[in-house]
Scaffold this active site. Structure first.
Site, PDB file in Angstrom:
ATOM      1  NE  ARG A  51      -4.463   1.433   1.523  1.00  0.00           N
ATOM      2  CZ  ARG A  51      -4.312   2.046   0.349  1.00  0.00           C
ATOM      3  NH1 ARG A  51      -5.238   1.910  -0.593  1.00  0.00           N
ATOM      4  NH2 ARG A  51      -3.255   2.792   0.112  1.00  0.00           N
ATOM      5  CB  CYS A  54      -0.977  -0.011   1.167  1.00  0.00           C
ATOM      6  SG  CYS A  54      -0.270   0.210   2.811  1.00  0.00           S
ATOM      7  CG  ASP A 109      -4.953   4.792   3.166  1.00  0.00           C
ATOM      8  OD1 ASP A 109      -5.069   4.369   4.338  1.00  0.00           O
ATOM      9  OD2 ASP A 109      -3.885   5.253   2.718  1.00  0.00           O
TER      10      ASP A 109
END
Length: 150
Positions: free
Chosen positions: A15, A9, A120
């Site tokens: 994440r 990420c 996110d």
């Protein structure tokens, strides 16, 4: 030999470490790691709010530390999984010549999801929604990898 999967990420604090934690619990036969495309959080543990949300699901990712994705990751992993198209572009920009390592969006494994990326939660603040999508994709990944090994 276990398949090696890298989750990527932006900052490697929400994440991708959560995805790694979910997959290492769901599919302990895989070797997993996570990384970020940016270096802002290198060496730091996952974001406290993500840790709190994932602990509510019985998982602990407090042992993970952020690191930055490098081109050498293409040689270390069998599959690189990214959380969104920006991550994918950043990862692909570092692809070494001749590398055939697949790079996939994690949502490609989330069958039935309308999402084309994992939002996110650092920005959306929806940690539970993120974890729901990561869990759905993790189940799809496990099924896909189990099928490909048979």
């Amino acid at each position: 030999m276990a398949q090696k999967v890298l989750f990527v990420c932006l900052g490697n604090i929400c994440r991708s470490p959560a995805a790694e934690g979910i997959v290492r619990h769901l599919a302990p036969e895989l070797e997993t790691d996570s990384a970020g495309t940016a270096a802002w959080h290198v060496g730091k543990p996952p974001y406290h709010a993500m840790q709190e949300a994932i602990v509510q699901r019985g998982l602990d990712i407090s042992d993970l530390r952020a690191r930055q994705f490098t081109s050498s990751d293409y040689h270390q992993f069998d599959l690189i999984i990214v959380m969104d198209s920006d991550n994918q572009a950043d990862v692909e920009s570092l692809r070494p010549p001749g590398s055939q390592t697949p790079v996939s969006l994690f949502t490609d494994f989330a069958k039935g999801s309308a999402q084309d990326h994992v939002p996110d939660p650092y920005y959306t603040r929806d940690f539970d929604g993120c974890l729901d999508l990561l869990e759905q994709a993790a189940h799809g990944l496990k099924a896909a990898l189990s099928y490909s090994e048979s």
